[in-house]
Design a protein around this motif. Structure first.
Motif, short mmCIF file in Angstrom:
data_model
loop_
_atom_site.label_atom_id
_atom_site.label_comp_id
_atom_site.label_asym_id
_atom_site.label_seq_id
_atom_site.Cartn_x
_atom_site.Cartn_y
_atom_site.Cartn_z
N SER A 7 53.76 15.11 7.80
CA SER A 7 54.62 14.29 8.66
C SER A 7 55.10 15.09 9.87
O SER A 7 55.19 14.56 10.99
N ILE A 8 55.40 16.35 9.63
CA ILE A 8 55.85 17.23 10.72
C ILE A 8 54.75 17.40 11.76
O ILE A 8 54.99 17.35 12.97
N PHE A 9 53.51 17.59 11.27
CA PHE A 9 52.39 17.73 12.20
C PHE A 9 52.18 16.44 13.00
O PHE A 9 51.87 16.49 14.19
N ALA A 10 52.35 15.30 12.32
CA ALA A 10 52.22 14.01 13.01
C ALA A 10 53.30 13.87 14.08
O ALA A 10 53.05 13.42 15.21
N ALA A 11 54.54 14.26 13.71
CA ALA A 11 55.64 14.20 14.67
C ALA A 11 55.39 15.16 15.83
O ALA A 11 55.69 14.84 16.99
N GLN A 12 54.83 16.32 15.50
CA GLN A 12 54.54 17.30 16.54
C GLN A 12 53.49 16.77 17.51
O GLN A 12 53.59 16.94 18.73
N THR A 13 52.48 16.11 16.95
CA THR A 13 51.45 15.50 17.80
C THR A 13 52.07 14.44 18.70
O THR A 13 51.76 14.36 19.91
N SER A 14 52.97 13.62 18.13
CA SER A 14 53.65 12.59 18.92
C SER A 14 54.51 13.21 20.01
O SER A 14 54.53 12.72 21.15
N CYS A 15 55.18 14.30 19.66
CA CYS A 15 56.02 15.00 20.66
C CYS A 15 55.18 15.54 21.80
O CYS A 15 55.55 15.45 22.97
N LEU A 16 54.01 16.12 21.42
CA LEU A 16 53.13 16.66 22.45
C LEU A 16 52.61 15.56 23.37
O LEU A 16 52.54 15.74 24.60
#
Length: 276
Positions: free
Chosen positions: A169-178
């Protein structure tokens, strides 16, 4: 037989000639006055047509001035919107950057946690195997101990699984943030490009309008300035035409009054001549 010539009264003859001379003079004056009235009528007609034309010019100039002012105000609003969009995008970009950095830090910490959990699972498994082997050699070892060790291993494995889900989930959020960060950066860049296109300037903090460049703002500001000047010139020309028309109308009225006076005097002289 002697014939006598009857001569007219010299005094009466002089009066008649005087009346004829007066009538001739009045007739000439009436003709001249009629010519003046005709001339002044032509002048008034010409200036009236000129006044109508200049009133049309003034109306066009007023409409152009109003429209150019509206365009100036509109470009000011659009530029302010571009400035606001750029500023808001910059703030959002900063927040997105901070959020992305925080997400990266959380991802690092969760990764460290997973590594520790995996290590714990390995230790618990080894401990479980060791206890089971010891149990086979020493029946006195409590079965409850083995159960608790096995439960601890299961809990540790579940914790690893849940942490992996959290990390995903963190990686998904990080992708969204990027993605959001990139979109915000693009939005800010486009807002700045729009501002530069509209104003010819690169820094939104610049408040002075540069009238020498060929930006949209400069052209509309110059058009507004030209419209003001054109309106003042049209208004001045219209006022001058109205003044000329007033003078010409006054001259025509005077000429008409003089003509009527001379016509009345001529009519009276003719009547007196006929009556004598």
């Amino acid at each position: 037989m002697e014939l006598k010539v009857l001569n007219s009264d010299p005094k009466r003859y002089g009066i008649t000639e005087k009346k004829k001379s007066d009538i001739d003079l009045l007739t000439a004056q009436v003709i001249d006055a009629e010519a003046v009235v005709q001339q002044q009528t032509t002048v008034v007609s010409a200036i009236t047509q000129k006044s109508i034309k200049y009133q049309g010019y003034l109306l066009d100039a007023e409409n152009y001035r109003t429209q150019s002012l509206s365009n100036k105000n509109l470009i000011d609003q659009v530029i302010q919107n571009a400035i606001d969009l750029s500023g808001n995008s910059e703030i959002a970009f900063t927040k997105m950057t901070d959020a992305n950095q925080n997400t990266e830090q959380v991802a690092i910490e969760v990764t460290v946690l997973i590594n520790k959990l995996i290590y714990s699972v390995e230790i618990i498994n080894k401990l479980s195997n060791l206890v089971i082997r010891k149990k086979s050699l020493n029946p006195l070892i409590s079965d409850d101990l083995i159960t608790k060790i096995n439960a601890a291993g299961t809990d540790a494995n579940n914790a690893v699984a849940l942490t992996l889900i959290a990390l995903k989930s963190i990686f998904a959020a990080q992708t969204s943030c990027l993605e959001s960060e990139a979109a915000t950066a693009l939005e800010q860049k486009q807002a700045l490009n729009l501002y530069t296109t509209l104003t010819g300037q690169k820094n939104p903090n610049e408040t002075t309008v540069v009238l020498e460049n060929n930006s949209i703002q400069s052209l509309l500001y110059k058009a507004n300035s030209d419209a003001k000047i054109a309106y003042l010139e049209s208004n001045k020309a219209n006022d001058e035409t109205i003044r000329q028309l007033n003078v010409a109308t006054t001259n025509l009225n005077k000429a008409q009054v003089k003509l009527k006076s001379l016509q009345a005097a001529l009519a009276a002289a003719n009547a007196a001549a006929l009556a004598s």
